[in-house]
Design a protein around this motif. Structure first.
Motif, PDB file in Angstrom:
ATOM      1  N   UNK A 108      -5.245  58.873  43.918  1.00  0.00           N
ATOM      2  CA  UNK A 108      -4.607  57.847  43.410  1.00  0.00           C
ATOM      3  C   UNK A 108      -4.632  58.487  42.073  1.00  0.00           C
ATOM      4  N   UNK A 109      -5.192  59.710  41.359  1.00  0.00           N
ATOM      5  CA  UNK A 109      -5.334  60.206  40.237  1.00  0.00           C
ATOM      6  C   UNK A 109      -3.827  60.430  39.549  1.00  0.00           C
ATOM      7  N   UNK A 110      -3.644  60.725  38.077  1.00  0.00           N
ATOM      8  CA  UNK A 110      -2.414  60.450  37.680  1.00  0.00           C
ATOM      9  C   UNK A 110      -2.126  61.825  37.361  1.00  0.00           C
ATOM     10  N   UNK A 111      -0.368  61.819  38.061  1.00  0.00           N
ATOM     11  CA  UNK A 111      -0.018  63.133  37.165  1.00  0.00           C
ATOM     12  C   UNK A 111       1.353  63.433  36.869  1.00  0.00           C
ATOM     13  N   UNK A 121      -0.133  60.708  42.188  1.00  0.00           N
ATOM     14  CA  UNK A 121       0.139  61.217  43.563  1.00  0.00           C
ATOM     15  C   UNK A 121      -0.139  60.045  44.945  1.00  0.00           C
ATOM     16  N   UNK A 122      -0.339  58.440  45.018  1.00  0.00           N
ATOM     17  CA  UNK A 122      -1.023  58.186  45.958  1.00  0.00           C
ATOM     18  C   UNK A 122       0.519  57.957  46.927  1.00  0.00           C
ATOM     19  N   UNK A 123       1.358  57.797  45.529  1.00  0.00           N
ATOM     20  CA  UNK A 123       2.938  58.410  46.080  1.00  0.00           C
ATOM     21  C   UNK A 123       3.302  59.681  47.147  1.00  0.00           C
ATOM     22  N   UNK A 124       2.889  59.886  47.072  1.00  0.00           N
ATOM     23  CA  UNK A 124       3.240  61.082  48.361  1.00  0.00           C
ATOM     24  C   UNK A 124       3.605  60.538  49.745  1.00  0.00           C
ATOM     25  N   UNK A 125       4.754  61.258  49.738  1.00  0.00           N
ATOM     26  CA  UNK A 125       5.217  60.828  51.388  1.00  0.00           C
ATOM     27  C   UNK A 125       4.369  61.264  52.406  1.00  0.00           C
ATOM     28  N   UNK A 126       3.947  62.542  52.492  1.00  0.00           N
ATOM     29  CA  UNK A 126       2.939  63.103  53.258  1.00  0.00           C
ATOM     30  C   UNK A 126       2.139  63.331  52.110  1.00  0.00           C
ATOM     31  N   UNK A 127       0.251  63.291  52.332  1.00  0.00           N
ATOM     32  CA  UNK A 127      -0.280  63.146  52.046  1.00  0.00           C
ATOM     33  C   UNK A 127      -1.600  64.618  52.465  1.00  0.00           C
ATOM     34  N   UNK A 128      -2.515  65.190  51.728  1.00  0.00           N
ATOM     35  CA  UNK A 128      -3.342  66.348  51.295  1.00  0.00           C
ATOM     36  C   UNK A 128      -3.568  66.894  52.821  1.00  0.00           C
TER      37      UNK A 128
END
Length: 251
Positions: free
Chosen positions: A176-179, A193-200
């Protein structure tokens, strides 16, 4: 731990950030570990370099729905993979060069994975075990060429189109860190970064099923909406909470 690559007496070195100083390492940390030379140098007295020169720069496109929407691109059920050449990489403070072939160059701040060991067909559950750390990339893009060409290769590949740094943070855990990106101090992108469709973990696993990832390879995980044109004379900042800020002038 923050691992930096820097120039000392004209020679590239690795070091571990310790307050205002760098503890100089005896060799490449992926080969020699964190053995030190005993030397310490002030951070302000060295030139930071791109923290790694990978065998390949893997990029994930359309990984934030709002970014795909602003470009009018359809979302895919699987991650979209493309590449940038390692010759596009520059370090902190190095200039982004505007090529004469394009009339619209845009920034794209991205969380970047640095692979720490050979990864082939890894599972999502074990994917983070193959990570050395994380850094920041600016996936600079010639937007007009991206849509005029059949492939994205040229629009992403110009020299200086992959600023990378300022260092590798080995203890970063995506959560959830801010980019954020800024042009001359004005915020252009700002999202979790939690808004990524595909996570790391999914990205690492997916890429490793399609190609072998080598130690030092990097994966750019996508950019959110808010991409903006950059122009000569501007200062570009890409920041990720928990890692730091990557700054590059435009020339």
């Amino acid at each position: 731990m923050r691992v930096a690559r820097f120039s000392l007496n004209g020679e590239p070195k690795f070091g571990v950030l310790d307050g205002p100083e760098l503890v100089v390492l005896a060799g490449h940390p992926l080969v020699n570990g964190y053995e030190t030379t005993g030397e310490r140098v002030p951070l302000k007295e060295v030139k930071l370099l791109a923290p790694i020169i990978p065998s390949k720069v893997v990029c994930i496109g359309k990984n934030y729905a709002d970014h795909a929407g602003e470009l009018g691109l359809a979302l895919n059920p699987e991650p979209t993979i493309f590449f940038k050449p390692s010759s596009a990489i520059v370090g902190p403070g190095d200039p982004i060069q505007i090529p004469q072939q394009s009339e619209r160059i845009e920034l794209e701040v991205e969380l970047t994975v640095v692979i720490g060991q050979i990864a082939k067909n890894v599972s999502e559950a074990n994917a983070l075990d193959y990570v050395w750390g994380f850094t920041i990339a600016n996936d600079v893009t010639a937007r007009d060429l991206q849509f005029s060409d059949d492939q994205w290769a040229r629009s992403k590949a110009f020299d200086s189109f992959c600023p990378l740094g300022p260092w590798i943070e080995t203890e970063f855990v995506p959560d959830g860190q801010i980019l954020e990106s800024r042009i001359d101090g004005e915020t252009k992108q700002q999202v979790s970064i939690d808004l990524m469709i595909h996570d790391v973990p999914k990205i690492i696993s997916y890429v490793s099923q399609n190609m072998t990832l080598l130690p030092g390879d990097i994966i750019l995980t996508g950019t959110p909406a808010g991409i903006a044109q950059i122009q000569r004379g501007e200062i570009i900042e890409c920041e990720i909470e928990g890692i730091g800020t990557l700054l590059n002038p435009v020339v």
